[in-house]
Design a protein around this motif. Sequence first.
Motif, mmCIF file in Angstrom:
data_model
loop_
_atom_site.group_PDB
_atom_site.id
_atom_site.type_symbol
_atom_site.label_atom_id
_atom_site.label_comp_id
_atom_site.label_asym_id
_atom_site.label_seq_id
_atom_site.Cartn_x
_atom_site.Cartn_y
_atom_site.Cartn_z
ATOM 1 N N PHE B 128 0.807 -1.215 0.000
ATOM 2 C CA PHE B 128 0.000 0.000 0.000
ATOM 3 C C PHE B 128 0.843 1.269 0.000
ATOM 4 O O PHE B 128 0.512 2.234 -0.675
ATOM 5 N N VAL B 129 1.917 1.269 0.788
ATOM 6 C CA VAL B 129 2.664 2.521 0.949
ATOM 7 C C VAL B 129 3.395 2.899 -0.333
ATOM 8 O O VAL B 129 3.328 4.047 -0.778
ATOM 9 N N THR B 130 4.083 1.920 -0.965
ATOM 10 C CA THR B 130 4.949 2.264 -2.089
ATOM 11 C C THR B 130 4.213 3.000 -3.221
ATOM 12 O O THR B 130 4.633 4.097 -3.588
ATOM 13 N N PRO B 131 3.111 2.452 -3.771
ATOM 14 C CA PRO B 131 2.474 3.192 -4.866
ATOM 15 C C PRO B 131 1.896 4.541 -4.438
ATOM 16 O O PRO B 131 1.994 5.518 -5.180
ATOM 17 N N PHE B 132 1.330 4.601 -3.230
ATOM 18 C CA PHE B 132 0.737 5.868 -2.798
ATOM 19 C C PHE B 132 1.809 6.940 -2.614
ATOM 20 O O PHE B 132 1.574 8.117 -2.895
ATOM 21 N N VAL B 133 2.972 6.522 -2.112
ATOM 22 C CA VAL B 133 4.061 7.485 -1.931
ATOM 23 C C VAL B 133 4.456 8.072 -3.278
ATOM 24 O O VAL B 133 4.635 9.284 -3.430
ATOM 25 N N ILE B 134 4.547 7.204 -4.289
ATOM 26 C CA ILE B 134 4.965 7.682 -5.610
ATOM 27 C C ILE B 134 3.913 8.606 -6.203
ATOM 28 O O ILE B 134 4.208 9.693 -6.695
ATOM 29 N N LEU B 135 2.646 8.206 -6.081
ATOM 30 C CA LEU B 135 1.566 9.026 -6.635
ATOM 31 C C LEU B 135 1.497 10.377 -5.931
ATOM 32 O O LEU B 135 1.485 11.436 -6.574
ATOM 33 N N ILE B 168 10.328 8.039 14.958
ATOM 34 C CA ILE B 168 9.547 7.796 16.179
ATOM 35 C C ILE B 168 8.841 9.066 16.608
ATOM 36 O O ILE B 168 7.685 9.043 17.029
ATOM 37 N N ILE B 169 9.538 10.199 16.477
ATOM 38 C CA ILE B 169 8.950 11.461 16.919
ATOM 39 C C ILE B 169 7.790 11.842 16.003
ATOM 40 O O ILE B 169 6.716 12.223 16.475
ATOM 41 N N GLY B 170 8.012 11.676 14.684
ATOM 42 C CA GLY B 170 6.922 11.942 13.753
ATOM 43 C C GLY B 170 5.733 11.042 14.056
ATOM 44 O O GLY B 170 4.583 11.475 14.033
ATOM 45 N N GLY B 171 6.028 9.770 14.378
ATOM 46 C CA GLY B 171 4.966 8.826 14.698
ATOM 47 C C GLY B 171 4.199 9.254 15.934
ATOM 48 O O GLY B 171 2.970 9.233 15.950
ATOM 49 N N LEU B 172 4.927 9.687 16.965
ATOM 50 C CA LEU B 172 4.259 10.101 18.205
ATOM 51 C C LEU B 172 3.394 11.334 17.974
ATOM 52 O O LEU B 172 2.269 11.419 18.464
ATOM 53 N N TRP B 216 2.741 9.420 4.739
ATOM 54 C CA TRP B 216 3.046 10.778 5.214
ATOM 55 C C TRP B 216 4.559 10.953 5.374
ATOM 56 O O TRP B 216 5.126 11.989 5.048
ATOM 57 N N HIS B 217 5.213 9.915 5.875
ATOM 58 C CA HIS B 217 6.640 9.999 6.155
ATOM 59 C C HIS B 217 7.467 10.007 4.872
ATOM 60 O O HIS B 217 8.454 10.731 4.767
ATOM 61 N N ALA B 218 7.082 9.190 3.884
ATOM 62 C CA ALA B 218 7.960 8.997 2.736
ATOM 63 C C ALA B 218 7.584 9.858 1.527
ATOM 64 O O ALA B 218 8.416 10.041 0.635
ATOM 65 N N ALA B 219 6.355 10.402 1.488
ATOM 66 C CA ALA B 219 5.956 11.211 0.328
ATOM 67 C C ALA B 219 6.925 12.376 0.075
ATOM 68 O O ALA B 219 7.251 12.646 -1.080
ATOM 69 N N PRO B 220 7.421 13.062 1.120
ATOM 70 C CA PRO B 220 8.359 14.165 0.868
ATOM 71 C C PRO B 220 9.603 13.727 0.117
ATOM 72 O O PRO B 220 10.121 14.468 -0.727
#
Lengths: 293, 342
Positions: B128-135, B168-172, B216-220
């Motif tokens: 799920f994460v990989t294609p959404f990050v690219i899009l 971890i901080i972003g997650g929290l 959210w983390h990897a899209a940037p």
Amino acid sequence: MASFVQKRPIGLKLTIYIFAGLWLLMAAFPFFWTVWGSFKVELDFFSIADWTYALTGDRTRAEYGSAFTGAGYEGAWVQEEFWRNVINTFIICFFVVCTSLTIGTLGAYALSRSSYRYTFFLLITALIFRAMPPITLVTGYMLPFFEWNLWGRLSTTIIVLVAINQPFTLWMLHSFFQSIPKELDESAKVDGCSQFQAFWNVIIPVMWPGVITTGLFSFLLAYNDFIVTAMLLSEENRTMVPQIAAFLGTTYTEGNVMFAVASVVSAMVPVFILVMLFQRQIVSGLTAGAVKG
Amino acid sequence: MRHSTFFWFFLPTAAAMILFIALPIVSVVFQSIYAPHPAVLVEVETCTPLVGCTTETAVDQDATRQLRESQPLGRFVGLDIFLDRGHLATGEMGEAWVDTDSWGAFFNRLSNLPFYRAMGFTLTFIIFVTPFVILLGLLIALAVNALHQSLRGLAIFFSLLPFVVTPIIGGLVLYWMIDSRGILGKAIQWLVADPDLSLKASTGLMWIALIVWGIWHAAPFAFVIFYAGLQTLPKDQIEAAQIDGATRFQQVRYVIVPHLLPLITFVTLIQLMDNFKVFEPIIAFQAAAHAQSLSYFIYNDLQGETRQLSSAASTSVLTILGVAILLSPVLVRTWRDFKGKM
């Protein structure tokens, strides 16, 4: 330039701005919300009774007499001695960056200047190593580190972090070195420099942007690490990130969630400053790997 | 560069990687096929007058130490740990295969086994994460590229934050907002009119939250790469497409995406590697009851008083095999390209 075809219709322009705005809100709002909320008490930070309390600080005012309080910070820094973890973090980051860059520039320079086949295999091996989840390597460290009494020390963790991040450092520095013409060191060698002198006196002075960018990423990798620091450091040597994770276990039960929130915000600040100062370098570093493919 | 010069330049970094990456992998393999010796037990019969005789089992310290010293690696168990219930669970799998008569029931039984559950989550996360990050990264790059010049720097600064800040901080930070007591959690409860809706109580919601964190983390990262690619887009190609009457969507589809294709491959590769390691959000979201990744599975074994090294080592070996399978197509392709160049 501005031919009529290129002009965007107003509807599209609006969509673009709304989409970009929404994304920026998604990206940044959680951080600002947490920074704002860290100066409140728990009842205000969480929307337990009424979410508007987070804005007005009703409970905070009832408890401390003003809408903002530094109680969370005081609890984390003074009572829980978070400053010890901050010092540990910066010791680790400093030495990781220095060591990584020293051995990384030497190795990457050699890789970029040698035309033999094995450089390709070494780079591919580094790529495979980069894909290893660090926790699998940590499993391998446990037994020997206990046996030889290396576990728990800052120095061990520094070396492990340097080694684990070396594949990434090599790839990034390699792509920077590739962009420096080989004629430069050849002419230096014609002038009588040894390979090392050419590297040190001619190449490194023009490599500074690449070195700084890579140093920045080594810093972030060491600073952001959780797995290695959480598994390999003893309690008194803990860095910020595992300490925050430890807070989660203890403070939820003691009702001191705000300690964790305050320490999270404290740990965010250095990263914010770095991104602000070095935005250009971070972007160029991320793309340096991509250009090479 | 001569071989000997190369050797000395490369020695320090090679030593670091061999000592702390290659050897640990070997050590993990050994630990997975050897189990620690159990203590040697002896039965001691103690006879006291009047009471009678009792037999007690006690640890024979000397024998235990002797055994441990004579075979320091431990007891050779071969593939036993790999096949036990905590890992590949071949026995349980076989039973499930015989007992169940549909694929659904079989997978249901499988999902009760901890290793398969961890693998299931890890794969779902990757898929799920990989294609959404690219899009999403592509959309953000196109949008930011269309913003007014003066806004772009600021947009890049804010966009970078989720990627650069400690995971971890972003997650929290996210977790405290979408938790049932957090501002977004409350908003969602109000929207669906269900005051009991809670992340902690629902496996499905937890998985969605973790996947959202991943995007959210990897899209940037994807955004920055694609944005840099857009800067090198040749103007004449776009102009030619415009003259030919291509719509905006067609320009993106047939000019921009092909231009970015190498970068998309690169981001996919990095994403596959990084998502396979997913670990931090599970700690931050305290999601272990609902979702465990392979990394978390190993971490859990290593934690606490009873460090189950052999079990952790077996899972590590299986994870490394997973990485190898994941990377093999890329490696084969790189190898072909390389041979082609020679």
